[in-house]
Design an enzyme around this catalytic site. Structure first.
Site, PDB file in Angstrom:
ATOM      1  CE  LYS A  23      -4.251   1.661   2.098  1.00  0.00           C
ATOM      2  NZ  LYS A  23      -4.735   2.095   0.814  1.00  0.00           N
TER       3      LYS A  23
ATOM      4  N   GLY B   7       6.449   0.985   5.837  1.00  0.00           N
ATOM      5  CA  GLY B   7       7.360   0.070   5.146  1.00  0.00           C
ATOM      6  C   GLY B   7       7.423   0.328   3.653  1.00  0.00           C
ATOM      7  CB  CYS B   8       4.766   0.712   1.104  1.00  0.00           C
ATOM      8  SG  CYS B   8       3.987  -0.901   1.361  1.00  0.00           S
ATOM      9  CB  THR B   9       6.850   5.414   2.813  1.00  0.00           C
ATOM     10  OG1 THR B   9       5.442   5.567   2.633  1.00  0.00           O
ATOM     11  CG2 THR B   9       7.542   6.746   2.608  1.00  0.00           C
TER      12      THR B   9
ATOM     13  CB  ALA C 150       8.701   3.793  -2.542  1.00  0.00           C
TER      14      ALA C 150
END
Length: 151
Positions: A38, A43-45, A48
């Protein structure tokens, strides 16, 4: 996870600007195809942003980075702009590519079983063959891990 040595399933998905992007346009280049749960989550940030910081080194090694989640084009656009992400984010709201790459799986969150995207990364060679496949990767370490896999 898909098997190493198999042909990567072709796809066309809209990017953060709504433009169609097909995997086949990257033939002749290595592709780091990463799936994440998401936009705008911690974590995804981090994952990325780390891919973004290392992007010049990926390019030096002849690789492109593509991030895929089931978030909308609008969500991807906001995520990209907020963190100045210099690579393509692909929107798979219907989860067709997520399922084709076998990353939609049962997850265990605090004892509760749910279905979701398992953070996974594939390295696809210049001919469209999967040469590396990593499931349940660590968000922070994955970008460096993938850079290290490139010859």
């Amino acid at each position: 996870m898909l098997e190493v040595g198999t042909k990567a399933p072709d796809f066309t998905l809209p990017d953060q600007d709504g433009n169609p992007v097909a995997l086949k346009i990257f033939r002749g280049q290595k592709v780091v195809l990463y799936f994440y749960p998401k936009d705008n989550t911690p974590g995804c940030t981090k994952q990325a942003c780390n891919f973004g910081e290392l992007l010049p080194q990926f390019r030096e090694k002849g690789a492109v980075v593509l991030g895929v989640s089931k978030d909308s084009v609008a969500s991807h656009k906001k995520f990209q702009e907020k963190y100045n992400l210099p690579f393509t984010l692909l929107s798979d709201t219907e989860q067709k590519v997520i399922q084709a790459y076998d990353v939609w799986q049962e997850k265990n969150m605090y004892g509760k079983k749910t279905m979701g995207v398992v953070r996974s990364t594939y390295l696809i060679d210049e001919k469209g063959i999967i040469v590396k496949a990593f499931g349940k990767v660590k968000a922070v370490e994955n970008p460096q891990q993938m850079l290290d896999e490139l010859k």
